[in-house]
Write a protein that holds these residues in place. Structure first.
Motif, PDB file in Angstrom:
ATOM      1  N   PRO A   5      -2.517  -0.914   6.055  1.00  0.00           N
ATOM      2  CA  PRO A   5      -3.470  -0.989   7.164  1.00  0.00           C
ATOM      3  C   PRO A   5      -4.177  -2.338   7.110  1.00  0.00           C
ATOM      4  CG  PRO A   5      -4.323   0.426   5.421  1.00  0.00           C
ATOM      5  CD  PRO A   5      -2.938   0.033   5.005  1.00  0.00           C
ATOM      6  N   GLY A   6      -3.943  -3.173   8.079  1.00  0.00           N
ATOM      7  CA  GLY A   6      -4.368  -4.564   8.002  1.00  0.00           C
ATOM      8  C   GLY A   6      -5.852  -4.802   7.915  1.00  0.00           C
ATOM      9  N   ASP A   7      -6.640  -3.795   8.288  1.00  0.00           N
ATOM     10  CA  ASP A   7      -8.092  -4.002   8.273  1.00  0.00           C
ATOM     11  C   ASP A   7      -8.747  -3.487   6.995  1.00  0.00           C
ATOM     12  OD1 ASP A   7      -7.589  -1.354   8.736  1.00  0.00           O
ATOM     13  OD2 ASP A   7      -8.918  -1.170  10.480  1.00  0.00           O
ATOM     14  N   VAL A   8      -7.947  -3.317   5.926  1.00  0.00           N
ATOM     15  CA  VAL A   8      -8.461  -2.830   4.640  1.00  0.00           C
ATOM     16  C   VAL A   8      -8.308  -3.929   3.590  1.00  0.00           C
ATOM     17  CG1 VAL A   8      -8.187  -1.106   2.815  1.00  0.00           C
ATOM     18  CG2 VAL A   8      -7.890  -0.438   5.212  1.00  0.00           C
ATOM     19  N   PRO A   9      -9.373  -4.260   2.843  1.00  0.00           N
ATOM     20  CA  PRO A   9      -9.268  -5.282   1.796  1.00  0.00           C
ATOM     21  C   PRO A   9      -8.228  -4.886   0.748  1.00  0.00           C
ATOM     22  CG  PRO A   9     -11.569  -4.747   2.242  1.00  0.00           C
ATOM     23  CD  PRO A   9     -10.744  -3.719   2.958  1.00  0.00           C
ATOM     24  N   GLY A  10      -7.660  -5.892   0.093  1.00  0.00           N
ATOM     25  CA  GLY A  10      -6.683  -5.600  -0.947  1.00  0.00           C
ATOM     26  C   GLY A  10      -6.160  -6.864  -1.603  1.00  0.00           C
ATOM     27  N   THR A  11      -5.285  -6.670  -2.592  1.00  0.00           N
ATOM     28  CA  THR A  11      -4.721  -7.783  -3.348  1.00  0.00           C
ATOM     29  C   THR A  11      -3.219  -7.578  -3.515  1.00  0.00           C
ATOM     30  OG1 THR A  11      -6.771  -8.084  -4.596  1.00  0.00           O
ATOM     31  CG2 THR A  11      -4.755  -9.014  -5.550  1.00  0.00           C
ATOM     32  N   VAL A  12      -2.452  -8.619  -3.207  1.00  0.00           N
ATOM     33  CA  VAL A  12      -1.004  -8.592  -3.422  1.00  0.00           C
ATOM     34  C   VAL A  12      -0.678  -9.569  -4.542  1.00  0.00           C
ATOM     35  CG1 VAL A  12       1.280  -8.980  -2.437  1.00  0.00           C
ATOM     36  CG2 VAL A  12      -0.543  -8.058  -0.999  1.00  0.00           C
ATOM     37  N   ARG A  13       0.099  -9.079  -5.488  1.00  0.00           N
ATOM     38  CA  ARG A  13       0.507  -9.914  -6.619  1.00  0.00           C
ATOM     39  C   ARG A  13       2.003 -10.200  -6.508  1.00  0.00           C
ATOM     40  NH1 ARG A  13      -0.188 -13.828 -10.134  1.00  0.00           N
ATOM     41  NH2 ARG A  13       1.241 -13.638 -11.884  1.00  0.00           N
ATOM     42  N   PHE A  14       2.360 -11.511  -6.385  1.00  0.00           N
ATOM     43  CA  PHE A  14       3.758 -11.917  -6.391  1.00  0.00           C
ATOM     44  C   PHE A  14       4.103 -12.303  -7.819  1.00  0.00           C
ATOM     45  CE2 PHE A  14       1.931 -13.239  -2.264  1.00  0.00           C
ATOM     46  CZ  PHE A  14       2.640 -12.376  -1.433  1.00  0.00           C
ATOM     47  N   GLY A  15       4.971 -11.524  -8.458  1.00  0.00           N
ATOM     48  CA  GLY A  15       5.238 -11.739  -9.881  1.00  0.00           C
ATOM     49  C   GLY A  15       6.570 -12.390 -10.144  1.00  0.00           C
ATOM     50  N   GLY A  16       6.825 -12.678 -11.403  1.00  0.00           N
ATOM     51  CA  GLY A  16       8.095 -13.243 -11.829  1.00  0.00           C
ATOM     52  C   GLY A  16       8.318 -14.652 -11.318  1.00  0.00           C
ATOM     53  N   GLU A  17       9.586 -15.047 -11.271  1.00  0.00           N
ATOM     54  CA  GLU A  17       9.931 -16.397 -10.812  1.00  0.00           C
ATOM     55  C   GLU A  17       9.606 -16.557  -9.326  1.00  0.00           C
ATOM     56  OE1 GLU A  17      13.838 -19.349 -10.499  1.00  0.00           O
ATOM     57  OE2 GLU A  17      13.945 -17.470 -11.634  1.00  0.00           O
ATOM     58  N   TYR A  18       9.898 -15.547  -8.549  1.00  0.00           N
ATOM     59  CA  TYR A  18       9.555 -15.561  -7.129  1.00  0.00           C
ATOM     60  C   TYR A  18       9.667 -14.143  -6.577  1.00  0.00           C
ATOM     61  CZ  TYR A  18      14.468 -14.907  -5.882  1.00  0.00           C
ATOM     62  OH  TYR A  18      15.724 -14.390  -5.746  1.00  0.00           O
ATOM     63  N   MET A  19       9.087 -13.936  -5.407  1.00  0.00           N
ATOM     64  CA  MET A  19       9.217 -12.680  -4.686  1.00  0.00           C
ATOM     65  C   MET A  19       9.501 -13.003  -3.228  1.00  0.00           C
ATOM     66  SD  MET A  19       6.585  -9.469  -4.303  1.00  0.00           S
ATOM     67  CE  MET A  19       6.888  -8.182  -3.089  1.00  0.00           C
ATOM     68  N   GLU A  20      10.467 -12.294  -2.646  1.00  0.00           N
ATOM     69  CA  GLU A  20      10.874 -12.521  -1.258  1.00  0.00           C
ATOM     70  C   GLU A  20      10.780 -11.209  -0.489  1.00  0.00           C
ATOM     71  OE1 GLU A  20      14.783 -14.147   1.259  1.00  0.00           O
ATOM     72  OE2 GLU A  20      14.869 -13.872  -0.924  1.00  0.00           O
ATOM     73  N   GLY A  21      10.335 -11.290   0.748  1.00  0.00           N
ATOM     74  CA  GLY A  21      10.217 -10.053   1.513  1.00  0.00           C
ATOM     75  C   GLY A  21      10.144 -10.280   3.015  1.00  0.00           C
ATOM     76  N   ILE A  22      10.323  -9.183   3.746  1.00  0.00           N
ATOM     77  CA  ILE A  22      10.154  -9.147   5.199  1.00  0.00           C
ATOM     78  C   ILE A  22       8.871  -8.371   5.488  1.00  0.00           C
ATOM     79  CG2 ILE A  22      11.035  -8.127   7.343  1.00  0.00           C
ATOM     80  CD1 ILE A  22      12.567 -10.558   6.672  1.00  0.00           C
ATOM     81  N   TYR A  23       8.105  -8.865   6.454  1.00  0.00           N
ATOM     82  CA  TYR A  23       6.842  -8.227   6.818  1.00  0.00           C
ATOM     83  C   TYR A  23       6.843  -7.987   8.326  1.00  0.00           C
ATOM     84  CZ  TYR A  23       5.971 -10.448   2.352  1.00  0.00           C
ATOM     85  OH  TYR A  23       6.087 -10.866   1.052  1.00  0.00           O
ATOM     86  N   VAL A  24       6.605  -6.749   8.727  1.00  0.00           N
ATOM     87  CA  VAL A  24       6.596  -6.401  10.145  1.00  0.00           C
ATOM     88  C   VAL A  24       5.253  -5.754  10.476  1.00  0.00           C
ATOM     89  CG1 VAL A  24       7.751  -5.183  12.018  1.00  0.00           C
ATOM     90  CG2 VAL A  24       9.085  -5.999  10.048  1.00  0.00           C
ATOM     91  N   SER A  25       4.531  -6.361  11.405  1.00  0.00           N
ATOM     92  CA  SER A  25       3.216  -5.858  11.795  1.00  0.00           C
ATOM     93  C   SER A  25       3.291  -5.285  13.207  1.00  0.00           C
ATOM     94  CB  SER A  25       2.200  -7.001  11.744  1.00  0.00           C
ATOM     95  OG  SER A  25       0.910  -6.538  12.032  1.00  0.00           O
ATOM     96  N   ILE A  26       2.808  -4.043  13.375  1.00  0.00           N
ATOM     97  CA  ILE A  26       2.865  -3.340  14.659  1.00  0.00           C
ATOM     98  C   ILE A  26       1.486  -2.769  14.965  1.00  0.00           C
ATOM     99  CG2 ILE A  26       3.931  -1.438  15.948  1.00  0.00           C
ATOM    100  CD1 ILE A  26       6.356  -1.660  14.125  1.00  0.00           C
ATOM    101  N   PRO A  27       0.973  -2.964  16.171  1.00  0.00           N
ATOM    102  CA  PRO A  27      -0.322  -2.361  16.530  1.00  0.00           C
ATOM    103  C   PRO A  27      -0.304  -0.849  16.326  1.00  0.00           C
ATOM    104  CG  PRO A  27       0.315  -3.963  18.177  1.00  0.00           C
ATOM    105  CD  PRO A  27       1.504  -3.804  17.263  1.00  0.00           C
ATOM    106  N   ARG A  28      -1.359  -0.339  15.739  1.00  0.00           N
ATOM    107  CA  ARG A  28      -1.421   1.088  15.427  1.00  0.00           C
ATOM    108  C   ARG A  28      -1.251   1.945  16.685  1.00  0.00           C
ATOM    109  NH1 ARG A  28      -4.197   4.021  10.938  1.00  0.00           N
ATOM    110  NH2 ARG A  28      -4.760   1.976  10.129  1.00  0.00           N
ATOM    111  N   ALA A  29      -1.698   1.417  17.832  1.00  0.00           N
ATOM    112  CA  ALA A  29      -1.595   2.182  19.077  1.00  0.00           C
ATOM    113  C   ALA A  29      -0.151   2.539  19.406  1.00  0.00           C
ATOM    114  CB  ALA A  29      -2.203   1.387  20.232  1.00  0.00           C
TER     115      ALA A  29
END
Length: 317
Positions: free
Chosen positions: A109-133
């Protein structure tokens, strides 16, 4: 549609960390802290469309913090984190620490504080954001996933593969094609979240409308030059109301009348440019293409092609 790119290597080495962090904070609403200030690597490409944001990121060991201030400035979207390689973790207010690794999807939920940790040599990902409505029909499934890392299912893999392909091919798509893809992404998210019957019917309804429109357009082609071609007549042949037939075109930003005129104009253009129709004058070609009003035909032809019908005719030797 907009495509944004943030690459650490694009910043001068002397001020790389500070400049990069400022750009990231403004664009993604997080505070990015690399483990190694001298040798860190980060690349993010973000495709922004009305109704969907698709991003691809690859980062060396680092931490991204969404503060309360950042969260307050975020929209009411849900971001789905889908790791592709490497590993890390995420923790948000009100949730537990969750491991991010290939094979899981995390609903953020994009409106909630938080922390993301990218570990190791690298981290790769896809991120898809969609309005809650847009996810309302799958509210129960969404609530069960929020702030959790859930196993990838066949439905989530379909979602991932489509979003990943859209991100790669977006620069080659026309705006109207990209808009259609947004609907597909939203529908796949609903399916992956275990949407209710109502949501399934909404998605199915889009498919039904597309099939109906294809039928209507096919019938228009069969009757294109008929003087009696009308929404009412096509509707009766297909068992549809004239109002529904017109609404199919309105959803595409046009009208039944304008679509038919466009198809007839295209036919007239081909006939005018074809030497085998030289024996017909312009009025006869207009009539053959389904136009009953020569003045209206000439006006629409100039508006559409920027030239007169006579300009299209091959010059006689």
């Amino acid at each position: 549609m907009t495509i944004l790119s943030i690459k650490s290597r694009d910043f001068s080495r002397a001020q790389r960390v500070e400049e990069f962090r400022n750009v990231v904070a403004n664009m993604t609403k997080v505070d990015f802290i690399p483990d190694d200030r001298q040798d860190f690597h980060s690349e993010t490409s973000i495709a922004v469309l009305p109704g969907v944001i698709v991003g691809h990121g690859r980062h060396s060991a680092s931490t991204a913090i969404r503060s309360r201030m950042h969260a307050a400035d975020c929209s009411d979207d849900v971001m789905f984190h889908i790791p592709l390689a490497g590993g890390g973790s995420i923790t948000q207010t009100g949730g537990l620490e969750e491991v991010l690794r290939p094979g899981v999807v995390y609903a953020d939920p994009g409106d909630v504080p938080g922390t993301v940790r990218f570990g190791g040599e690298y981290m790769e990902g896809i991120y898809v954001s969609i309005p809650r409505a847009h996810l309302g029909p799958a509210a129960a499934g969404l609530e069960a996933m929020l702030k959790r890392a859930s196993p990838m299912t066949p439905q989530w893999r379909l979602f991932l593969n489509y979003a990943r392909t859209l991100h790669a091919e977006l620069p080659a798509l026309a705006p109207e094609e990209a808009a259609q893809c947004v609907t597909h992404v939203q529908d796949l998210a609903l399916m992956a979240l275990g949407a209710t019957r109502e949501a399934a019917e909404i998605a199915a309804g889009r498919g039904i409308r597309a099939a109906r429109l294809k039928q209507v357009k096919a019938e228009i082609e069969r009757s294109l030059v008929s003087p009696g071609l009308s929404a009412d007549g096509v509707g009766k042949l297909l068992g549809l109301s004239s109002r529904y037939v017109r609404s199919l075109f309105e959803r595409e930003g046009t009208s039944f009348r304008d679509y038919v005129a466009g198809r007839r104009l295209a036919l007239a253009y081909r006939m005018l440019a074809d030497p085998s129709f030289q024996h017909l004058n312009i009025a006869q070609i207009a009539l053959e293409a389904g136009f009953g009003d020569l003045s209206w035909f000439n006006t629409r032809f100039r508006q559409t092609y920027g030239m007169t019908p006579r300009d299209v005719r091959p010059r006689k030797p």
